[in-house]
Design a protein around this motif. Structure first.
Motif: not given
Length: 129
Positions: A33-61
């Motif tokens: 992402c940073a290579t494309h000239g923008g800021s590097a995103p803040t990224l984190q991995l966690q197991e939590t509710a899936m956006p929009v539909v709910g239910g547990q999943c692993w996700q990179i936010q």
């Protein structure tokens, strides 16, 4: 007697999910992402509710300046499991969950990173779009 079969060198994607994602995938995503000239995103991995539909999943936010947020969700702690993607602008909540890499038989580090960057760049969230 023939030569013994050569052992296949383990691929990075063969690592357990809990090692691969934080150790390889997240740093590669931030750098791409940073290579494309923008800021590097803040990224984190966690197991939590899936956006929009709910239910547990692993996700990179992820979060980019704006605040622009995105979620790469894994149905199971396995990079080859079903994946979905969501995004939201300016502090809003995501309203759409998209399939992500549904036609790929073998998922690789390079493929995950390239498609994420492609998706964010298509949104005009990276670099001087």
């Amino acid at each position: 007697m023939g030569k013994p079969a050569a052992r296949k060198k383990p691929q990075p994607e063969d690592q357990p999910f809990g090692e691969f994602v934080p150790g390889l995938l997240i740093p590669a995503m931030a750098q791409a992402c940073a290579t494309h000239g923008g800021s590097a995103p803040t990224l984190q991995l966690q197991e939590t509710a899936m956006p929009v539909v709910g239910g547990q999943c692993w996700q990179i936010q992820g979060e980019l300046p704006g605040p622009r947020r995105f979620w790469l969700c894994f149905e199971k702690p396995d990079i080859n499991s079903r994946k979905t993607f969501a995004l939201a602008e300016s502090g809003q909540e995501p309203s759409l969950l998209e399939p992500f890499l549904i036609d790929e038989k073998r998922i690789s580090l390079a493929l995950l990173v390239a498609r994420l960057v492609q998706r964010l760049n298509g949104q005009k969230w990276l670099g001087p779009n």
